[in-house]
Design a protein around this motif. Structure first.
Motif, mmCIF file in Angstrom:
data_model
loop_
_atom_site.group_PDB
_atom_site.id
_atom_site.type_symbol
_atom_site.label_atom_id
_atom_site.label_comp_id
_atom_site.label_asym_id
_atom_site.label_seq_id
_atom_site.Cartn_x
_atom_site.Cartn_y
_atom_site.Cartn_z
ATOM 1 N N UNK A 3 -26.440 -1.305 -19.744
ATOM 2 C CA UNK A 3 -27.705 -0.947 -19.096
ATOM 3 C C UNK A 3 -27.912 0.564 -19.128
ATOM 4 N N UNK A 4 -26.857 1.327 -18.880
ATOM 5 C CA UNK A 4 -26.966 2.791 -18.963
ATOM 6 C C UNK A 4 -27.361 3.237 -20.367
ATOM 7 N N UNK A 5 -26.806 2.586 -21.388
ATOM 8 C CA UNK A 5 -27.124 2.953 -22.769
ATOM 9 C C UNK A 5 -28.581 2.666 -23.093
ATOM 10 N N UNK A 6 -29.079 1.516 -22.658
ATOM 11 C CA UNK A 6 -30.488 1.177 -22.897
ATOM 12 C C UNK A 6 -31.393 2.189 -22.205
ATOM 13 N N UNK A 7 -31.122 2.494 -20.947
ATOM 14 C CA UNK A 7 -31.926 3.472 -20.223
ATOM 15 C C UNK A 7 -31.861 4.832 -20.912
ATOM 16 N N UNK A 24 -33.236 -1.145 -11.618
ATOM 17 C CA UNK A 24 -32.534 -2.307 -11.086
ATOM 18 C C UNK A 24 -32.957 -3.519 -11.895
ATOM 19 N N UNK A 25 -31.965 -4.262 -12.379
ATOM 20 C CA UNK A 25 -32.224 -5.497 -13.119
ATOM 21 C C UNK A 25 -31.547 -6.637 -12.381
ATOM 22 N N UNK A 26 -32.068 -7.844 -12.569
ATOM 23 C CA UNK A 26 -31.591 -8.970 -11.776
ATOM 24 C C UNK A 26 -31.560 -10.257 -12.577
ATOM 25 N N UNK A 54 -37.998 -5.340 -22.643
ATOM 26 C CA UNK A 54 -37.872 -5.802 -24.027
ATOM 27 C C UNK A 54 -36.435 -5.745 -24.534
ATOM 28 N N UNK A 55 -35.580 -4.956 -23.892
ATOM 29 C CA UNK A 55 -34.225 -4.730 -24.381
ATOM 30 C C UNK A 55 -33.150 -5.491 -23.607
ATOM 31 N N UNK A 56 -33.527 -6.195 -22.560
ATOM 32 C CA UNK A 56 -32.540 -6.866 -21.715
ATOM 33 C C UNK A 56 -32.089 -8.197 -22.306
#
Length: 137
Positions: free
Chosen positions: A63-67, A45-47, A107-109
């Protein structure tokens, strides 16, 4: 939920993924438990307090790609032989799995988006969660 400063709302999104991997934990007495595997279910979960130009926290697909990239080296692997566990003294516990995912994710957000939580379920009824101390300013 608000950020506590000025009452601005906090928006969040959650994506899930899964990977199969084995591990063998070093126990408190120094022994290593038998090698065994899990189907690790992961939720991140990101906010943010400020929506992007699309009026979203961020694109779900991004977000799915980063994960997916964070999990890629662990898919069908032995975690004891993977970063950050190999030769580091970091035990591949569920708690350290979510810590590593959360650290890499942060680090990727995009700017202004923070990790709210990362959870993994390594077995039914057994969930570990990482919640970094983050401020939304």
């Amino acid at each position: 939920m608000t950020d506590g400063e000025g009452g601005k709302p906090v928006y969040s999104i959650t994506v899930t993924d899964a990977f199969a991997a084995s591990h063998a934990l070093r126990l408190a007495n120094g022994e290593v438990e038998p090698l065994h595997g899990h189907n690790w279910e992961v939720a991140v979960t990101v906010a943010t307090v400020d929506l992007d130009r699309m009026q979203a926290v961020m694109d779900f697909h991004d977000l799915q790609a980063v994960l997916g990239e964070i999990l890629r080296p662990w898919r069908n692997a032995h975690l004891n032989e993977c970063v950050p566990f190999k030769d580091s003294g970091v035990n591949p516990t569920a708690e350290r799995v979510v810590w590593h995912i959360g650290t890499c994710l942060a680090e990727a957000l995009p700017e202004g988006v923070a990790v709210e939580s990362v959870s993994t379920t390594e077995a039914p009824g057994c969930t570990a969660t990482y919640r970094p101390a983050a401020s939304f300013s």
